[in-house]
Design an enzyme around this catalytic site. Structure first.
Site, PDB file in Angstrom:
ATOM      1  N   ARG A 186      -6.811   8.681 -10.073  1.00 47.52           N
ATOM      2  CA  ARG A 186      -7.536   8.808  -8.793  1.00 47.52           C
ATOM      3  C   ARG A 186      -6.573   9.243  -7.684  1.00 47.52           C
ATOM      4  O   ARG A 186      -5.480   8.736  -7.536  1.00 47.52           O
ATOM      5  CB  ARG A 186      -8.165   7.466  -8.440  1.00 47.52           C
ATOM      6  CG  ARG A 186      -8.963   7.446  -7.123  1.00 47.52           C
ATOM      7  CD  ARG A 186      -8.130   6.982  -5.949  1.00 47.52           C
ATOM      8  NE  ARG A 186      -8.919   6.833  -4.724  1.00 47.52           N
ATOM      9  CZ  ARG A 186      -8.387   6.608  -3.526  1.00 47.52           C
ATOM     10  NH1 ARG A 186      -7.091   6.518  -3.381  1.00 47.52           N
ATOM     11  NH2 ARG A 186      -9.167   6.500  -2.470  1.00 47.52           N
ATOM     12  N   THR A 188      -6.506   6.713   7.706  1.00 45.49           N
ATOM     13  CA  THR A 188      -6.302   5.591   6.791  1.00 45.49           C
ATOM     14  C   THR A 188      -7.675   5.059   6.433  1.00 45.49           C
ATOM     15  O   THR A 188      -8.658   5.312   7.122  1.00 45.49           O
ATOM     16  CB  THR A 188      -5.425   4.510   7.447  1.00 45.49           C
ATOM     17  OG1 THR A 188      -5.169   3.481   6.486  1.00 45.49           O
ATOM     18  CG2 THR A 188      -6.072   3.901   8.672  1.00 45.49           C
ATOM     19  N   GLY A 189      -7.736   4.352   5.336  1.00 48.15           N
ATOM     20  CA  GLY A 189      -9.023   3.795   4.934  1.00 48.15           C
ATOM     21  C   GLY A 189      -9.530   4.422   3.650  1.00 48.15           C
ATOM     22  O   GLY A 189      -8.753   4.964   2.860  1.00 48.15           O
ATOM     23  N   SER A 209       0.808  -1.226   0.000  1.00 48.65           N
ATOM     24  CA  SER A 209       0.000   0.000   0.000  1.00 48.65           C
ATOM     25  C   SER A 209       0.833   1.264   0.000  1.00 48.65           C
ATOM     26  O   SER A 209       0.286   2.368   0.018  1.00 48.65           O
ATOM     27  CB  SER A 209      -0.896   0.050   1.244  1.00 48.65           C
ATOM     28  OG  SER A 209      -1.711  -1.072   1.305  1.00 48.65           O
ATOM     29  N   THR A 219      -1.458   1.991   4.364  1.00 49.40           N
ATOM     30  CA  THR A 219      -1.091   3.390   4.195  1.00 49.40           C
ATOM     31  C   THR A 219      -0.492   3.870   5.506  1.00 49.40           C
ATOM     32  O   THR A 219      -1.065   3.627   6.560  1.00 49.40           O
ATOM     33  CB  THR A 219      -2.343   4.246   3.930  1.00 49.40           C
ATOM     34  OG1 THR A 219      -2.796   3.966   2.616  1.00 49.40           O
ATOM     35  CG2 THR A 219      -2.074   5.741   4.068  1.00 49.40           C
ATOM     36  N   THR A 236       1.205   6.805   0.590  1.00 49.97           N
ATOM     37  CA  THR A 236       0.357   5.683   0.147  1.00 49.97           C
ATOM     38  C   THR A 236       0.441   5.468  -1.356  1.00 49.97           C
ATOM     39  O   THR A 236       0.774   6.390  -2.111  1.00 49.97           O
ATOM     40  CB  THR A 236      -1.121   5.967   0.508  1.00 49.97           C
ATOM     41  OG1 THR A 236      -1.895   4.796   0.281  1.00 49.97           O
ATOM     42  CG2 THR A 236      -1.699   7.111  -0.296  1.00 49.97           C
TER      43      THR A 236
END
Ligand code: SD4
Length: 333
Positions: free
Chosen positions: A220, A243-244, A90, A192, A210
């Protein structure tokens, strides 16, 4: 509520504490007991906190702080460990590519004076956290994207590298068999690194790096390089990082929200919980399908962390009361 087991593993060392805790679910009923213990401290001793289980990265940052380095150097060098680790899919080299097979990296860094630098959609440079720092320190801008960021890096001597490793290429080829665009984040696809640190002067800095969402659309960009979303620092108050699922963090400007809540008197833990609740509330039913986690640190060295679903963990590295090294592991069953 499910029962949880707490497993503590402790080993001795002379100089610090590593805590890795899995922080568990913000249910819609806001069940307080669903949050793991948080490592708290009222000291202003140096401290590092990072998303996910990245002990090598926090240890590096801690080493910088122990040598009287700044929190800015600490978070940069800590993040660089993960960027160079090809096993972390990641971050940095070995990061999962976009759906066209290109690894594109996002990163940002913020210092004690409120300076900020970021790069987005960078290919072929491993240490984008350092590139973000160069944007902050050596340009009149705060964000550089794509080719412009890369060329800026090459001019400064950053190495041009292929970031797609054999194993991430294989995984991408496997994904292409179905091309199922289902952004599952933080279950099979996470790590990340968001990192916050306080140095010997009591100054806070933060960094976030990340490769973003695996097999994302080309171009993106997530929350990680965006000030206030993936990261925010206010040296008078504290810092937060996320994060996420970046899209959800962006929509709620989560890290800025947490710092502002701390300014208004909330603890880092309370502020993280409120930010997660905000994300959940705004998402309707969708929160069931994505993960978001925050960590935060205030000027007193108190920390907080919260997330929507289980399987979020983080590292804290700080001086223990007995100058012991302890590794704590919280596990939900
Ligand atoms: C993103 N927030 O690009 C990042 C992904 C992440 O652990 O945190 N993965 O949306």
């Amino acid at each position: 509520m499910k029962r949880r087991n707490f497993i503590q593993k402790a080993s001795l060392s002379t100089f610090g504490v590593v805590a890795s805790a899995s922080v568990v679910a913000c249910n819609t009923d806001k069940e307080k007991n669903n949050v793991s213990s948080i490592v708290n401290s009222t000291s202003v001793e140096p401290i590092v906190i990072a998303t996910w289980n990245v002990p090598n990265a926090t240890a590096k940052a801690w080493e910088v702080l122990q040598n009287n380095g700044s929190s800015l150097d600490a978070v940069e060098q800590g993040c660089m460990i993960e960027e160079a680790d090809v096993k972390n899919s990641s971050v940095g080299k070995g990061g999962a590519p976009d759906r066209d097979g290109n690894v594109t990296l996002d990163a940002c860094i913020m210092d004690k004076d409120g300076n900020y630098g970021a790069v987005m959609c960078v290919q072929n440079i491993t240490h984008v956290i350092s590139l973000a720092r160069k944007v902050m320190e050596e340009t009149p801008h705060v964000i550089l994207a794509g080719k412009g960021a890369e060329n800026f890096g090459y001019d400064l001597g950053f190495k041009k590298e292929n970031l797609l490793t054999e194993s991430s290429k294989k995984a991408w080829e496997k994904w292409k068999e179905t091309s199922d665009y289902k952004p599952v984040i933080n279950i099979e696809n996470h790590d990340t690194i968001g990192m916050l640190a306080i140095d010997h002067n009591g100054d806070i800095s933060g960094a976030c790096t990340t490769s973003g969402l695996s097999y994302k659309m080309a171009g993106r960009v997530g929350d990680s390089p965006i000030i206030g979303s993936g990261l925010f620092i206010d040296n008078e108050v504290g810092g937060a990082t996320a994060t996420g699922m970046g899209e959800e963090v962006l929509k709620t400007v989560g890290s800025f929200l947490i710092v502002e809540l701390m300014r208004q008197g909330k603890t880092p833990q309370e502020a993280c919980e409120e930010a997660v609740r905000r994300v959940v509330k705004k998402s309707g039913d969708r929160y069931k399908d994505f993960q978001v986690g925050f960590i935060a640190l205030n000027k007193k060295g108190e920390t907080g962390a919260y997330c929507i679903h289980e399987f979020f963990n983080y590292n804290v590295y700080k001086l223990g009361e007995n100058k012991n090294y302890e590794s704590l592991f919280y596990n939900q069953i």
